[in-house]
Write a protein that holds these residues in place. Sequence first.
Motif, mmCIF file in Angstrom:
data_model
loop_
_atom_site.group_PDB
_atom_site.id
_atom_site.type_symbol
_atom_site.label_atom_id
_atom_site.label_comp_id
_atom_site.label_asym_id
_atom_site.label_seq_id
_atom_site.Cartn_x
_atom_site.Cartn_y
_atom_site.Cartn_z
ATOM 1 N N ASN A 229 -11.866 -11.649 7.876
ATOM 2 C CA ASN A 229 -11.946 -12.905 8.636
ATOM 3 C C ASN A 229 -10.585 -13.565 8.762
ATOM 4 N N LEU A 230 -9.833 -13.622 7.660
ATOM 5 C CA LEU A 230 -8.497 -14.221 7.703
ATOM 6 C C LEU A 230 -7.599 -13.457 8.664
ATOM 7 N N SER A 231 -7.646 -12.141 8.576
ATOM 8 C CA SER A 231 -6.801 -11.316 9.435
ATOM 9 C C SER A 231 -7.106 -11.570 10.913
ATOM 10 N N ARG A 232 -8.378 -11.777 11.239
ATOM 11 C CA ARG A 232 -8.759 -12.092 12.623
ATOM 12 C C ARG A 232 -8.260 -13.473 13.045
ATOM 13 N N GLN A 233 -8.256 -14.416 12.097
ATOM 14 C CA GLN A 233 -7.853 -15.793 12.411
ATOM 15 C C GLN A 233 -6.351 -15.940 12.634
ATOM 16 N N LEU A 234 -5.568 -15.106 11.962
ATOM 17 C CA LEU A 234 -4.117 -15.220 12.114
ATOM 18 C C LEU A 234 -3.735 -14.822 13.530
ATOM 19 N N GLY B 55 2.277 -7.984 5.106
ATOM 20 C CA GLY B 55 2.220 -8.689 3.843
ATOM 21 C C GLY B 55 2.065 -7.793 2.638
ATOM 22 N N VAL B 56 2.008 -8.454 1.492
ATOM 23 C CA VAL B 56 1.797 -7.807 0.201
ATOM 24 C C VAL B 56 0.578 -8.474 -0.429
ATOM 25 N N ALA B 57 -0.319 -7.651 -0.983
ATOM 26 C CA ALA B 57 -1.510 -8.172 -1.644
ATOM 27 C C ALA B 57 -1.368 -8.015 -3.152
ATOM 28 N N ASP C 19 -7.807 -0.583 7.580
ATOM 29 C CA ASP C 19 -8.244 -0.793 8.962
ATOM 30 C C ASP C 19 -7.466 -1.889 9.664
ATOM 31 N N LYS C 20 -7.189 -2.999 8.970
ATOM 32 C CA LYS C 20 -6.527 -4.133 9.608
ATOM 33 C C LYS C 20 -5.032 -3.886 9.822
ATOM 34 N N GLY C 21 -4.393 -3.167 8.901
ATOM 35 C CA GLY C 21 -3.001 -2.777 9.096
ATOM 36 C C GLY C 21 -1.950 -3.852 8.892
ATOM 37 N N ASP C 22 -2.299 -4.985 8.272
ATOM 38 C CA ASP C 22 -1.282 -6.021 8.094
ATOM 39 C C ASP C 22 -0.881 -6.231 6.635
ATOM 40 N N ILE C 23 -1.274 -5.322 5.766
ATOM 41 C CA ILE C 23 -0.812 -5.336 4.376
ATOM 42 C C ILE C 23 -0.110 -4.005 4.112
#
Length: 196
Positions: A93-98, A104-106, A149-153
Amino acid sequence: MVQPMVKLGYRWAAIVGGHDQHGDLTDEQLMEVDKEYNLSYSAFTPTEPNYWIPVLSPSDSATKAGLYMFHSSKVDCWKTPDEWEGTAGWYRNLSRQLKHRHLGVAFLHVPLPEHMAVWNGGAAVGTRGDESVSCLPRDADDLFDAVHDKGDIAMVVAGHDHDNDFLGLYDGITLAYGRKTGKGGYPRKGENAGAR
């Protein structure tokens, strides 16, 4: 534990999980103590233990990256599949909202099953000082799939008070296992504390 950072004026963020439940304070109480320091970026709340910290450009204050803080469990490391799905759902959900993709780093406490896979696959560099790397069954982890799947981490960093200290590339994502930072837990004799 935060005194070196306070003394040097460094900012930090914390996340709890696993053995943090074995002390005298709850997760919520630990984070309240942490947030008493004005250098802390910790944003854990009882209703939403996961949080995201934008990393801003010093020149124009635009978001350039993100730190994803995942609460990994309430008791020991046996978070149920439903709880992991809740964490993965929060992240999706956060990834969609950005509005823009920010690599990033988790950070999380309990390592994902993929941390064990990266070690067993021979793709890791560093040391494995403990028999176990992840106590989660492979099918209990929807979080890595969401991250993939999201690819932003780009990197997922875990701990869990073990002597493991390695990193490796797994399915395009760097998985790091940072040695314990505190004085408790069970380090090997003569082993110094590390950092994550």
